[in-house]
Design an enzyme around this catalytic site. Sequence first.
Site, PDB file in Angstrom:
ATOM      1  N   LYS A   1     -20.103  37.652 134.721  1.00 10.19           N
ATOM      2  CA  LYS A   1     -21.303  38.237 134.377  1.00 10.19           C
ATOM      3  C   LYS A   1     -21.829  37.748 133.052  1.00 10.19           C
ATOM      4  O   LYS A   1     -21.009  37.510 132.164  1.00 10.19           O
ATOM      5  CB  LYS A   1     -21.224  39.763 134.125  1.00 10.19           C
ATOM      6  CG  LYS A   1     -22.558  40.423 133.789  1.00 10.19           C
ATOM      7  CD  LYS A   1     -22.531  41.969 133.655  1.00 10.19           C
ATOM      8  CE  LYS A   1     -21.968  42.678 132.406  1.00 10.19           C
ATOM      9  NZ  LYS A   1     -23.054  42.486 131.237  1.00 10.19           N
TER      10      LYS A   1
ATOM     11  N   ASP B   1     -27.002  39.420 133.921  1.00  9.79           N
ATOM     12  CA  ASP B   1     -27.291  40.737 133.657  1.00  9.79           C
ATOM     13  C   ASP B   1     -28.325  40.879 132.437  1.00  9.79           C
ATOM     14  O   ASP B   1     -28.067  40.896 131.296  1.00  9.79           O
ATOM     15  CB  ASP B   1     -26.117  41.583 133.093  1.00  9.79           C
ATOM     16  CG  ASP B   1     -25.904  42.624 132.763  1.00  9.79           C
ATOM     17  OD1 ASP B   1     -27.216  43.513 132.974  1.00  9.79           O
ATOM     18  OD2 ASP B   1     -25.103  43.302 132.016  1.00  9.79           O
TER      19      ASP B   1
ATOM     20  N   ASP C   1     -40.549  45.652 132.624  1.00 12.21           N
ATOM     21  CA  ASP C   1     -41.791  45.258 132.076  1.00 12.21           C
ATOM     22  C   ASP C   1     -42.820  45.623 133.214  1.00 12.21           C
ATOM     23  O   ASP C   1     -42.687  46.424 134.094  1.00 12.21           O
ATOM     24  CB  ASP C   1     -41.857  43.745 131.768  1.00 12.21           C
ATOM     25  CG  ASP C   1     -42.950  43.719 130.742  1.00 12.21           C
ATOM     26  OD1 ASP C   1     -43.993  44.090 130.754  1.00 12.21           O
ATOM     27  OD2 ASP C   1     -42.448  42.992 129.564  1.00 12.21           O
TER      28      ASP C   1
ATOM     29  N   LYS D   1     -31.243  42.772 132.857  1.00  8.10           N
ATOM     30  CA  LYS D   1     -31.925  44.100 132.803  1.00  8.10           C
ATOM     31  C   LYS D   1     -33.366  43.897 132.465  1.00  8.10           C
ATOM     32  O   LYS D   1     -33.778  44.557 131.558  1.00  8.10           O
ATOM     33  CB  LYS D   1     -31.105  45.040 131.968  1.00  8.10           C
ATOM     34  CG  LYS D   1     -29.483  45.270 132.068  1.00  8.10           C
ATOM     35  CD  LYS D   1     -29.131  46.255 131.187  1.00  8.10           C
ATOM     36  CE  LYS D   1     -27.592  46.573 131.196  1.00  8.10           C
ATOM     37  NZ  LYS D   1     -26.772  45.447 130.918  1.00  8.10           N
TER      38      LYS D   1
ATOM     39  N   ARG E   1     -12.061  51.287 132.881  1.00  8.87           N
ATOM     40  CA  ARG E   1     -10.735  50.963 131.737  1.00  8.87           C
ATOM     41  C   ARG E   1      -9.615  51.262 132.493  1.00  8.87           C
ATOM     42  O   ARG E   1      -9.288  52.090 133.326  1.00  8.87           O
ATOM     43  CB  ARG E   1     -11.068  52.016 130.602  1.00  8.87           C
ATOM     44  CG  ARG E   1     -12.300  51.698 129.635  1.00  8.87           C
ATOM     45  CD  ARG E   1     -11.950  50.359 128.899  1.00  8.87           C
ATOM     46  NE  ARG E   1     -12.983  49.951 128.005  1.00  8.87           N
ATOM     47  CZ  ARG E   1     -14.104  49.388 128.195  1.00  8.87           C
ATOM     48  NH1 ARG E   1     -14.295  48.663 129.678  1.00  8.87           N
ATOM     49  NH2 ARG E   1     -15.017  48.857 127.559  1.00  8.87           N
TER      50      ARG E   1
ATOM     51  N   GLN F   1     -18.007  53.051 125.689  1.00 11.71           N
ATOM     52  CA  GLN F   1     -18.349  53.482 127.010  1.00 11.71           C
ATOM     53  C   GLN F   1     -18.092  55.117 127.047  1.00 11.71           C
ATOM     54  O   GLN F   1     -17.080  55.449 126.395  1.00 11.71           O
ATOM     55  CB  GLN F   1     -17.682  52.850 128.078  1.00 11.71           C
ATOM     56  CG  GLN F   1     -17.923  51.347 128.470  1.00 11.71           C
ATOM     57  CD  GLN F   1     -19.121  50.809 128.921  1.00 11.71           C
ATOM     58  OE1 GLN F   1     -19.967  51.806 129.024  1.00 11.71           O
ATOM     59  NE2 GLN F   1     -19.565  49.715 129.176  1.00 11.71           N
TER      60      GLN F   1
ATOM     61  N   PRO G   1     -45.251  45.404 136.657  1.00 11.93           N
ATOM     62  CA  PRO G   1     -44.694  44.615 137.706  1.00 11.93           C
ATOM     63  C   PRO G   1     -45.018  43.270 137.817  1.00 11.93           C
ATOM     64  O   PRO G   1     -44.269  42.296 138.009  1.00 11.93           O
ATOM     65  CB  PRO G   1     -45.305  45.492 139.059  1.00 11.93           C
ATOM     66  CG  PRO G   1     -45.541  46.660 138.271  1.00 11.93           C
ATOM     67  CD  PRO G   1     -45.760  46.649 136.913  1.00 11.93           C
TER      68      PRO G   1
ATOM     69  N   ARG H   1     -14.352  44.030 127.533  1.00  9.18           N
ATOM     70  CA  ARG H   1     -13.461  43.770 126.575  1.00  9.18           C
ATOM     71  C   ARG H   1     -12.063  43.929 126.954  1.00  9.18           C
ATOM     72  O   ARG H   1     -11.066  43.248 126.383  1.00  9.18           O
ATOM     73  CB  ARG H   1     -13.685  44.680 125.428  1.00  9.18           C
ATOM     74  CG  ARG H   1     -15.191  44.192 124.777  1.00  9.18           C
ATOM     75  CD  ARG H   1     -15.793  45.552 123.972  1.00  9.18           C
ATOM     76  NE  ARG H   1     -16.483  46.509 125.116  1.00  9.18           N
ATOM     77  CZ  ARG H   1     -17.044  47.364 124.340  1.00  9.18           C
ATOM     78  NH1 ARG H   1     -17.222  47.768 123.273  1.00  9.18           N
ATOM     79  NH2 ARG H   1     -17.627  48.159 125.312  1.00  9.18           N
TER      80      ARG H   1
ATOM     81  N   THR I   1     -23.627  53.396 131.373  1.00  5.64           N
ATOM     82  CA  THR I   1     -22.515  53.968 131.313  1.00  5.64           C
ATOM     83  C   THR I   1     -21.877  54.411 129.884  1.00  5.64           C
ATOM     84  O   THR I   1     -21.274  54.900 129.656  1.00  5.64           O
ATOM     85  CB  THR I   1     -21.549  52.989 132.114  1.00  5.64           C
ATOM     86  OG1 THR I   1     -21.510  51.730 131.310  1.00  5.64           O
ATOM     87  CG2 THR I   1     -21.379  53.132 133.357  1.00  5.64           C
TER      88      THR I   1
HETATM   89  O1  C5P Z   1     -16.507  45.584 127.670  1.00  2.00           O
HETATM   90  P1  C5P Z   1     -16.946  46.334 128.601  1.00  2.00           P
HETATM   91  O2  C5P Z   1     -16.012  46.525 129.784  1.00  2.00           O
HETATM   92  O3  C5P Z   1     -17.415  47.731 128.220  1.00  2.00           O
HETATM   93  O4  C5P Z   1     -18.292  45.605 129.188  1.00  2.00           O
HETATM   94  C1  C5P Z   1     -19.148  46.211 130.062  1.00  2.00           C
HETATM   95  C2  C5P Z   1     -20.106  45.381 130.259  1.00  2.00           C
HETATM   96  O5  C5P Z   1     -21.153  45.745 131.415  1.00  2.00           O
HETATM   97  C3  C5P Z   1     -21.359  44.953 129.364  1.00  2.00           C
HETATM   98  O6  C5P Z   1     -21.502  43.467 129.217  1.00  2.00           O
HETATM   99  C4  C5P Z   1     -22.507  45.930 129.355  1.00  2.00           C
HETATM  100  O7  C5P Z   1     -23.545  45.277 128.895  1.00  2.00           O
HETATM  101  C5  C5P Z   1     -22.367  46.105 130.794  1.00  2.00           C
HETATM  102  N1  C5P Z   1     -23.091  47.012 131.571  1.00  2.00           N
HETATM  103  C6  C5P Z   1     -22.809  48.421 131.109  1.00  2.00           C
HETATM  104  N2  C5P Z   1     -23.382  49.587 131.524  1.00  2.00           N
HETATM  105  C7  C5P Z   1     -24.480  49.352 132.491  1.00  2.00           C
HETATM  106  C8  C5P Z   1     -24.732  48.088 132.850  1.00  2.00           C
HETATM  107  C9  C5P Z   1     -24.171  47.354 132.404  1.00  2.00           C
HETATM  108  O8  C5P Z   1     -21.709  48.651 130.408  1.00  2.00           O
HETATM  109  N3  C5P Z   1     -24.950  50.405 133.086  1.00  2.00           N
END
Ligand code: C5P
Length: 239
Positions: free
Chosen positions: A33, A60, A65, A62, A185, A194, A67, A215, A124
Amino acid sequence: MTKEKLIVALDFPTLKEAQACVEACGDEVCYYKVGMELYYSAGHEILSFLKKHHKKIFLDLKLQDIPNTVGRAMRVLTRLKVDMINVHAVGGLKMMQAAQESARQEAAALGIEAPKLLAVTVLTSMDEESFAALNYKVPIASQVIALAKLAQEAGLDGVVASAKEAAQIRAACGKDFLIVTPGVRPAGADTQDQSRVTTPAQAIQNGANYLVVGRPITQAADAQRAAREIQAQICEGSL
Ligand code: C5P
């Protein structure tokens, strides 16, 4: 094929660091990603690098804006020939329809497969308290389901959501709707920022098609080993 279920988030500020991570993960990871940080600093270079190494790409960015603007942006993003792209579902039905139409039309003009289009539901990192502070009067889960249904109505391929809501999304949107879950995790790992987290096995059991992990792999002393352990937990959850 279960190896493709793991998408590693290349959340790095430079091309060099991202390349080092891809090289460290080796064959354990085939899907990456690319988010805002890396795309804004080295977008074209990292996409070329990943393609050269035959890796799949989830862009990613996101988008959200009006349409017309999102539709036009999606047209040029489709030319990058990545596998998955996302928009924010809160941009609304018309914005998602514009994104979907543009991607489909541009892909047809190029003679390529259209990228999978996903809608971000509720981040999340949000917990009920921070969600309520936005003046929403419903629990997160019901907002996630409503947005998932709206994304499906707009013709999108799936959503990004917490694995905590994956089973309800699956029930509401059917078996072919893609569910991509960040906030994953391994048991006992640090959750960092998170909030709505699950383990890899739980995410798969709840019906997630793809898991986004950042991470726990990118900051690990041995990224390949961390990826291998998560792949094993994905296999476990798939049994
Ligand atoms: O490091 P970690 O596992 O928390 O990374 C999660 C990744 O997923 C990050 O790049 C974050 O921007 C992305 N993400 C998220 N929640 C969302 C959409 C994308 O954590 N709803």
